[in-house]
Design an enzyme around this catalytic site. Structure first.
Site, short mmCIF file in Angstrom:
data_model
loop_
_atom_site.label_atom_id
_atom_site.label_comp_id
_atom_site.label_asym_id
_atom_site.label_seq_id
_atom_site.Cartn_x
_atom_site.Cartn_y
_atom_site.Cartn_z
N LYS A 1 -5.21 -2.25 9.97
CA LYS A 1 -5.23 -2.40 8.45
C LYS A 1 -5.66 -3.73 7.79
CE LYS A 1 -4.34 1.70 6.90
NZ LYS A 1 -5.01 2.56 5.98
N ASP B 1 0.84 -1.00 0.06
CA ASP B 1 0.20 0.07 -0.15
C ASP B 1 1.01 1.41 -0.01
OD1 ASP B 1 -2.48 1.10 -0.13
OD2 ASP B 1 -2.76 1.39 2.04
N HIS C 1 -4.21 14.06 0.83
CA HIS C 1 -4.56 13.21 1.91
C HIS C 1 -3.45 13.42 3.04
CE1 HIS C 1 -5.97 9.79 4.26
NE2 HIS C 1 -4.88 9.28 4.19
N GLU D 1 -9.32 4.09 -2.62
CA GLU D 1 -8.24 4.04 -3.54
C GLU D 1 -8.24 3.15 -4.75
OE1 GLU D 1 -4.86 2.04 -1.45
OE2 GLU D 1 -5.58 2.68 0.67
#
Length: 429
Positions: A252, A123, A130, A200
């Site tokens: 996550k 990732d 952001h 995303e």
């Protein structure tokens, strides 16, 4: 960079009538790849979306295997030859129409799977908007760390918990400790109270590179098969306590959701844009720079986040669109991510997934997460039915959507990436 060809002609029509609808995500100019299975045949098969149908590539005689990763490993020339054959066979007036009609199946009649077997998952953190907005919540005077404009920031995630659109998952448990807690006090343990989504894109690797052999900018996109939507769900309260010094872990790895159709870089060629850094920002280091990347490294992909609460669903309400953004605003391009990931000799494999990181834009309404939209929970979002959200509640469904359009090109889309939050599991003992 992949260029234009006749498969992208906006005037092309298909003998599959639903593909000619101006609102479809899957006209003949798109032709994304995915895996599906039917109730009658439980084996996964490779298909291409065309309108509201799927063309079974084995049944059409175009491939001899149901192994998507094997198909993805093909060199660019055979992959593009397959796209040309698909386009020609699906065009209005094609002599193959009668035979290929037998290889069609309705999208509504199948189960979609993960686009391929996902090996490793990385990732990234490619949106400077952001990074800046979130950074201000923790470091108001210095939101961006010194390395951000020089190196594509990333971390290695967990591939085993990635699910396909339609996924439901339980609210995760973890350790949390509020920033206001007294120094030295023990953390709490329980279900996350600050569960969030992340808007995303997923970047799927095609051809592998050998261990020790970096991929240069000039060849980077030849190693990419296509893009999907990607929701990397995040437990913000768990993350806030655990992330230093090594980064996200349990915050996550409990769930991520990917859309089922891989939109190829060939289909995205008409929507290329120049890649520009803001004036005054440093130029990328030479290994992350090329003339082609500057000329057309960015891609204009319009992104949307929709939120449907349980009450909305019960009332037949489709949900509210809560934000929009554009992939062209990302600070790092696809080629730069691939080049950086391999510059130390790391070997990528066919089916590896790179997440773009949360894709937010320059305005508040372009936020790609509730963490940004609610200003860290301080300013709840009011929905059209009067409900409010600072973070996700049990029963909430998040739907990601995306499309590309511009004058002189056929609009194409990505389908949906949909996921629903279930209550935390009860713990025994």
């Amino acid at each position: 960079m992949i260029g234009l060809n006749d498969t992208l002609d906006p005037a092309l029509q298909s003998w599959v009538e639903s593909a000619n609808d101006t609102h479809t995500d899957f006209p003949i100019q798109n032709l994304p790849f995915g895996r599906f299975r039917t109730a009658r045949d439980g084996d996964w098969r490779i298909g291409v979306a065309i309108g509201d149908q799927i063309l079974d590539l084995q049944a059409a005689g175009l491939i001899d295997s149901s192994d998507m990763n094997r198909l993805m490993r093909l060199a660019p020339e055979p992959r593009r030859a397959l796209r040309t054959a698909l386009s020609e066979g699906l065009r209005a007036g094609s002599a193959l129409a009668t035979r290929w009609k037998e290889a069609l199946v309705r999208q509504s009649a199948v189960e979609m799977g993960l686009p391929c077997a996902i090996g490793d998952y990385t990732d990234f953190y490619t949106s400077i908007h952001h990074a800046t907005t979130v950074g201000k919540q923790f470091r108001p005077d210095n939101p961006l760390l010194p390395n951000y404009k020089w190196v594509p920031i990333g971390y290695h995630g967990r591939a085993s918990s990635i699910g396909v659109s339609g996924q439901s998952f339980h609210r995760p448990w973890g350790q949390t400790r509020p920033a206001t807690a007294p120094e030295g006090s023990p953390p709490n343990f329980g279900p996350s109270r600050r569960l969030d989504y992340e808007l995303e894109l997923g970047i799927f690797i095609a051809r592998p590179n050998a261990l020790g052999e970096p991929i240069g900018m000039e060849l980077a996109e030849e190693h990419v098969f296509g893009l999907t939507l990607f929701n990397d769900w995040s437990a913000r309260d768990v993350q806030g306590w655990e992330y230093q010094p090594l980064g996200p872990f349990l915050a996550k790895n409990f769930a991520s959701t990917v859309s089922p159709w891989m939109v190829t870089l060939e289909a995205l060629a008409p929507f290329r844009q120049p890649f520009r850094r803001p004036e005054g920002d440093p130029a990328p280091l030479p290994y992350l720079d090329s003339a082609a990347n500057r000329d057309q490294g960015a891609i204009g992909i319009m992104l949307e986040v929709w939120l449907q609460t349980a009450a909305m669903r019960e009332a037949g309400h489709p949900g509210d669109r809560v934000s929009t953004s554009n992939y062209a605003d990302a600070y790092w391009t696809i080629a730069q991510l691939v080049a950086h990931h391999t510059v130390n000799g790391c070997n990528l494999q066919a089916g590896d997934l790179l997440g773009s990181g949360t894709l937010s834009g320059p305005a508040p309404e372009h936020a790609g997460s509730l963490l940004e939209l609610s200003n860290g929970g301080k300013q709840p979002l009011t929905l059209s039915n009067g409900e409010q959200r600072s973070f996700l509640e049990d029963g909430d469904t998040v739907i990601l959507k995306a499309h590309c359009e511009r004058p002189g090109a056929r609009r194409i889309g990505f389908g949906e990436c949909r996921g629903t939050v279930l209550p935390a599991r009860e713990r025994k003992g």
